[in-house]
Design an enzyme around this catalytic site. Structure first.
Site, PDB file in Angstrom:
ATOM      1  N   VAL A  13       0.811  -1.226   0.000  1.00  0.00           N
ATOM      2  CA  VAL A  13       0.000   0.000   0.000  1.00  0.00           C
ATOM      3  C   VAL A  13       0.847   1.280   0.000  1.00  0.00           C
ATOM      4  O   VAL A  13       0.698   2.147  -0.861  1.00  0.00           O
ATOM      5  CB  VAL A  13      -0.914   0.027   1.258  1.00  0.00           C
ATOM      6  N   ASN A  33       9.903  -5.272  -6.248  1.00  0.00           N
ATOM      7  CA  ASN A  33       9.246  -5.908  -5.109  1.00  0.00           C
ATOM      8  C   ASN A  33       9.656  -7.378  -5.083  1.00  0.00           C
ATOM      9  O   ASN A  33       9.870  -7.988  -6.133  1.00  0.00           O
ATOM     10  CB  ASN A  33       7.716  -5.792  -5.250  1.00  0.00           C
ATOM     11  N   SER A 132       4.233  10.181   7.507  1.00  0.00           N
ATOM     12  CA  SER A 132       2.922  10.140   8.154  1.00  0.00           C
ATOM     13  C   SER A 132       1.830  10.599   7.195  1.00  0.00           C
ATOM     14  O   SER A 132       2.052  11.458   6.351  1.00  0.00           O
ATOM     15  CB  SER A 132       2.903  11.042   9.386  1.00  0.00           C
ATOM     16  N   LYS A 186       9.019  10.781  14.352  1.00  0.00           N
ATOM     17  CA  LYS A 186       7.790  10.142  13.867  1.00  0.00           C
ATOM     18  C   LYS A 186       7.108   9.372  15.007  1.00  0.00           C
ATOM     19  O   LYS A 186       5.876   9.369  15.136  1.00  0.00           O
ATOM     20  CB  LYS A 186       8.113   9.203  12.693  1.00  0.00           C
ATOM     21  N   HIS A 189       5.422  11.827  17.175  1.00  0.00           N
ATOM     22  CA  HIS A 189       4.226  12.268  16.432  1.00  0.00           C
ATOM     23  C   HIS A 189       3.076  11.305  16.708  1.00  0.00           C
ATOM     24  O   HIS A 189       1.953  11.707  17.019  1.00  0.00           O
ATOM     25  CB  HIS A 189       4.533  12.321  14.929  1.00  0.00           C
TER      26      HIS A 189
HETATM   27  P1  NBP Z   1       3.540  -3.930   4.820  1.00  0.00           P
HETATM   28  O1  NBP Z   1       4.026  -3.433   6.146  1.00  0.00           O
HETATM   29  O2  NBP Z   1       2.317  -4.762   4.789  1.00  0.00           O
HETATM   30  O3  NBP Z   1       4.731  -4.733   4.127  1.00  0.00           O
HETATM   31  C1  NBP Z   1       4.549  -5.384   2.876  1.00  0.00           C
HETATM   32  C2  NBP Z   1       5.766  -5.187   2.003  1.00  0.00           C
HETATM   33  O4  NBP Z   1       6.940  -5.695   2.658  1.00  0.00           O
HETATM   34  C3  NBP Z   1       5.618  -5.973   0.713  1.00  0.00           C
HETATM   35  O5  NBP Z   1       6.212  -5.234  -0.327  1.00  0.00           O
HETATM   36  C4  NBP Z   1       6.413  -7.239   1.025  1.00  0.00           C
HETATM   37  O6  NBP Z   1       6.885  -7.907  -0.111  1.00  0.00           O
HETATM   38  C5  NBP Z   1       7.561  -6.637   1.779  1.00  0.00           C
HETATM   39  N1  NBP Z   1       8.370  -7.625   2.514  1.00  0.00           N
HETATM   40  C6  NBP Z   1       8.083  -8.362   3.615  1.00  0.00           C
HETATM   41 BR1  NBP Z   1       6.452  -8.418   4.436  1.00  0.00          BR
HETATM   42  N2  NBP Z   1       9.088  -9.134   4.013  1.00  0.00           N
HETATM   43  C7  NBP Z   1      10.085  -8.888   3.150  1.00  0.00           C
HETATM   44  C8  NBP Z   1      11.389  -9.363   3.034  1.00  0.00           C
HETATM   45  N3  NBP Z   1      11.900 -10.213   3.916  1.00  0.00           N
HETATM   46  N4  NBP Z   1      12.136  -8.935   1.982  1.00  0.00           N
HETATM   47  C9  NBP Z   1      11.633  -8.083   1.095  1.00  0.00           C
HETATM   48  N5  NBP Z   1      10.393  -7.559   1.159  1.00  0.00           N
HETATM   49  C10 NBP Z   1       9.616  -7.948   2.177  1.00  0.00           C
HETATM   50  O7  NBP Z   1       3.365  -2.699   3.798  1.00  0.00           O
HETATM   51  P2  NBP Z   1       2.716  -1.256   4.015  1.00  0.00           P
HETATM   52  O8  NBP Z   1       1.432  -1.308   4.733  1.00  0.00           O
HETATM   53  O9  NBP Z   1       2.780  -0.608   2.674  1.00  0.00           O
HETATM   54  O10 NBP Z   1       3.733  -0.518   5.007  1.00  0.00           O
HETATM   55  C11 NBP Z   1       5.093  -0.351   4.685  1.00  0.00           C
HETATM   56  C12 NBP Z   1       5.780   0.350   5.851  1.00  0.00           C
HETATM   57  O11 NBP Z   1       5.194   1.637   6.031  1.00  0.00           O
HETATM   58  C13 NBP Z   1       5.626  -0.354   7.204  1.00  0.00           C
HETATM   59  O12 NBP Z   1       6.785  -0.164   7.956  1.00  0.00           O
HETATM   60  C14 NBP Z   1       4.484   0.357   7.860  1.00  0.00           C
HETATM   61  O13 NBP Z   1       4.496   0.274   9.264  1.00  0.00           O
HETATM   62  C15 NBP Z   1       4.723   1.787   7.362  1.00  0.00           C
HETATM   63  N6  NBP Z   1       3.549   2.645   7.353  1.00  0.00           N
HETATM   64  C16 NBP Z   1       2.353   2.185   6.975  1.00  0.00           C
HETATM   65  C17 NBP Z   1       1.255   3.025   6.956  1.00  0.00           C
HETATM   66  C18 NBP Z   1      -0.085   2.533   6.502  1.00  0.00           C
HETATM   67  O14 NBP Z   1      -1.052   3.304   6.608  1.00  0.00           O
HETATM   68  N7  NBP Z   1      -0.184   1.308   5.973  1.00  0.00           N
HETATM   69  C19 NBP Z   1       1.394   4.345   7.334  1.00  0.00           C
HETATM   70  C20 NBP Z   1       2.641   4.830   7.674  1.00  0.00           C
HETATM   71  C21 NBP Z   1       3.713   3.961   7.683  1.00  0.00           C
HETATM   72  P3  NBP Z   1       6.031  -9.102  -0.759  1.00  0.00           P
HETATM   73  O15 NBP Z   1       5.047  -8.447  -1.645  1.00  0.00           O
HETATM   74  O16 NBP Z   1       7.034  -9.888  -1.474  1.00  0.00           O
HETATM   75  O17 NBP Z   1       5.388  -9.859   0.369  1.00  0.00           O
END
Ligand code: NBP
Length: 481
Positions: A13, A33, A132, A186, A189
Site C-alpha cells: 500500500v 518488489n 505520516s 515520527k 508524532h
Molecule cells: P507492509 O508493512 O504490509 O509490508 C509489505 C511489504 O513488505 C511488501 O512489499 C512485502 O513484499 C515486503 N516484505 C516483507 Br512483508 N518481508 C520482506 C522481506 N523479507 N524482503 C523483502 N520484502 C519484504 O506494507 P505497508 O502497509 O505498505 O507498510 C510499509 C511500511 O510503512 C511499514 O513499515 C508500515 O508500518 C509503514 N507505514 C504504513 C502506513 C499505513 O497506513 N499502511 C502508514 C505509515 C507507515 P512481498 O510483496 O514480497 O510480500
C-alpha cells in the site's frame, strides 16, 4: 542505462502510493518488489493513472540497481522489523560507496540508529525517514521526517521535498538530524496522535453519557469546533465518524462499533522513551493505557457486573467548557511531546529544531492542525522551552485550564473515566506549582534507604537519625495505645 532519479522497493500500500506520487511530480522512479505479481499490479495502476512513462519496473534486483542514477537513492518501504535488515543485506552487494538506503517504514528509532552505524563505515548512507499520513498521504503528500546521513539527504532532497504535503507553499519535509532522529520524531508524532484521539474520545464520552447527546448531535458540535481553535484533521474526521449511519440497520455506525481499540506499538515506544529519559509524558502514557483498558472488554464487563453500572449523573458542563478543556488538554499533551523531543535531542546530540518539526506537521500527517502553525511560530520565538511557558500559549492556557478543571471534576463526580484529560490537568498543576510534596518523598527515601535529602542553605545528601525498625516495633504499643 541508468535513468531513474530514485529507486523504490516494496510495492504494498504505502510503497505503491509513494512511487505514484514520485512519478506524478515528474521524477523517474525505478521500482522493485520481492513478489513479482505486485510489480505487475503497480505497472497496471501507473498505466491507468497516466504515469507509467516515469516508471522503470524491474523484477531482477541487479537490473533494478543498474537502472538508478549514481549516487543512488533507494527507498525501501517493506514491513518494519526483520524484513528491513534482510533487505539491507540483500542490497549491500550491489551498492557502491556514496549510495544510500532510505528506509521509510515505521521503524523503531534504535533499530534505525543501529543500521545507520552499521552502514557508515561502509560509506553507504542510511536515512531513516518517518512518513505520516497513511495511504492517502503517501499518494498525495505526506509529512516527511528525515534523519540519518546528511550528505545523502541532499542527494534525495529534491524528490522528498517535492512529494511531501505543502502548507502555505512550504514543503512538510525536513532533515532533522543524524541516525535515528527522523524515526524518533515520527514515533513521538504518533504518541501525540494517541493523546489527541483519546482526549477527543473522552470528550465524546462526556457528551454522550453526561449531556445525553446523540451521535448526530455530537457530530454537529465537532463540525462547529473544526471552525475554531481546535481546527484539525482529527476533529474533522471525528465529525464524519459520529455522523455515519450503518446501511444495514439505519443506526449510527459509532454505536455499533465495539469499544475496543488496537495499537501497533508507536504509542508504547513514545511512552518508554519518555520514561527512560525522565521526561513526564502523562497524556501519551494515559492514552496508551486507555487503549489497553479498552482492549480488556471481558474484564470490564465482569467488573461492571460486580460494581454495578456507573452512576452517571447529568453533568453541568457546557459545550463551550468542553471545547476549552480539549484545547487545554491538547496544549499540555503537545508540551509534553515536544519536551520529550527536546530531551532526546540533547541526549543524542541531534539539535532537533522544534519550530521546524511543528511546521512539517502542519499538513500531510494525522495530527495536522491550525494549532501547529501557532506552535511553530511560538517555538520560533521561544526556543526549546516547555510550551506551557511560551508566552502565546501561556495566554491560551490561562483562559482554558479552568474549563479543563471543571470537566475533570465533573468526570470524577459523574463517573466518566477521563484518563488522558485528568493526566493532563495533574501534569499542569504539578508543573506550575513552586512548592510540591516531594519533600516527604525525600524523607521517606532517606528513612528506608539512606538516600539523603537536600535542605536549602544546608546542602544535599543530608541524613536524619530515623528510628530503626526495632525501635518502631517497640513504639507500636505506644502508638496503638
Ligand atoms: P507492509 O508493512 O504490509 O509490508 C509489505 C511489504 O513488505 C511488501 O512489499 C512485502 O513484499 C515486503 N516484505 C516483507 Br512483508 N518481508 C520482506 C522481506 N523479507 N524482503 C523483502 N520484502 C519484504 O506494507 P505497508 O502497509 O505498505 O507498510 C510499509 C511500511 O510503512 C511499514 O513499515 C508500515 O508500518 C509503514 N507505514 C504504513 C502506513 C499505513 O497506513 N499502511 C502508514 C505509515 C507507515 P512481498 O510483496 O514480497 O510480500
Amino acid at each position: 542505462m541508468s535513468t531513474a532519479d530514485i529507486g523504490l522497493i516494496g510495492l504494498a500500500v504505502m510503497g505503491s502510493n509513494l512511487a505514484l506520487n514520485i512519478a506524478e511530480k515528474g521524477y523517474t522512479v525505478a521500482v522493485h518488489n520481492r513478489t513479482a505479481s505486485r510489480i505487475d499490479n503497480f505497472v497496471a495502476m501507473a498505466t491507468e493513472q497516466g504515469l507509467v512513462g516515469n516508471v522503470i519496473a524491474k523484477a531482477d534486483i541487479a537490473e533494478f540497481i543498474a537502472s538508478i542514477k549514481r549516487p543512488r537513492s533507494i527507498i525501501i518501504m517493506v514491513k518494519a522489523g526483520a524484513p528491513v535488515d534482510e533487505m539491507i543485506e540483500h542490497l549491500l552487494p550491489y551498492l557502491e560507496e556514496g549510495d544510500a538506503i532510505i528506509e521509510c517504514g515505521n521503524s523503531l528509532f534504535t533499530d534505525t540508529q543501529r543500521r545507520f552505524d552499521y552502514l557508515k563505515p561502509k560509506n553507504i548512507g542510511y536515512l531513516g525517514v518517518g512518513v505520516s499520513g497513511g495511504e492517502e498521504g503517501a499518494r498525495h503528500g505526506p509529512s516527511i521526517m528525515v534523519g540519518g546521513s546528511e550528505q545523502q539527504w541532499h542527494n534525495a532532497e529534491a524528490v522528498l521535498t517535492a512529494i511531501a504535503a505543502q502548507f502555505n507553499g512550504e514543503s512538510c519535509c525536513a532533515y532533522l538530524g543524524e541516525g535515528g532522529a527522523g524515526h524518533f520524531v515520527k514515533t513521538i508524532h504518533n504518541g501525540i496522535e494517541y493523546g489527541d484521539m483519546q482526549m477527543i474520545a473522552e470528550v465524546y464520552g462526556v457528551m454522550r453519557d453526561g449531556l445525553g447527546m446523540s451521535p448526530g448531535e455530537c457530530a454537529d458540535v465537532f463540525k462547529e469546533w473544526n471552525k475554531g481553535p481546535l481546527n484539525s484533521y482529527l476533529i474533522e474526521i471525528t465529525g464524519h465518524v459520529l455522523a455515519a449511519i450503518d446501511e444495514q440497520t439505519g443506526q449510527p455506525l459509532v454505536e455499533l462499533i465495539l469499544d475496543k481499540a488496537g495499537q501497533k506499538g508507536t504509542g508504547v515506544w513514545s511512552a518508554i522513551a519518555a520514561q527512560q529519559m525522565g521526561v513526564p509524558a502523562t497524556a501519551i502514557e494515559g492514552a496508551v493505557a486507555a487503549r489497553s483498558i479498552s482492549a480488556r472488554k471481558d474484564e470490564r464487563v465482569a467488573a461492571e457486573a460486580i460494581y454495578g453500572k456507573p452512576n452517571r449523573t447529568k453533568t453541568e458542563v457546557t459545550l463551550a467548557e468542553l471545547e476549552q478543556a480539549l484545547l487545554a488538554g491538547k496544549i499540555v499533551s503537545y508540551a509534553q511531546g515536544f519536551a520529550v523531543i527536546a530531551k532526546a535531542s540533547e541526549e543524542n546530540g541531534w539539535a532537533l529544531p522544534l519550530a521546524t518539526i511543528a511546521k512539517i506537521w502542519r499538513a500531510g500527517c494525522i495530527i495536522r492542525s491550525r494549532f501547529l502553525d501557532q506552535m511553530s511560530a511560538a517555538y520560533a520565538k521561544g526556543g526549546n522551552t516547555n510550551l506551557l511557558v511560551v508566552p502565546d500559549f501561556v495566554e491560551l492556557m490561562k483562559e482554558a485550564h479552568p474549563s479543563l478543571r471543571k470537566v475533570v471534576a465533573a468526570g470524577a463526580v459523574g463517573e466518566f473515566p477521563l484518563v488522558c484529560l485528568s493526566a493532563a490537568l495533574s501534569y499542569f498543576d504539578s508543573y506550575r506549582q513552586a512548592q510540591g510534596t516531594a519533600n516527604l518523598i525525600q524523607g521517606q527515601r532517606d528513612f528506608f534507604g539512606a538516600h539523603g535529602f537536600e535542605i536549602e542553605g544546608r546542602g544535599s545528601n543530608l541524613h536524619a537519625k530515623w528510628p530503626s525498625t526495632l525501635e518502631i516495633a517497640a513504639l507500636k504499643p505506644v502508638i496503638g495505645g
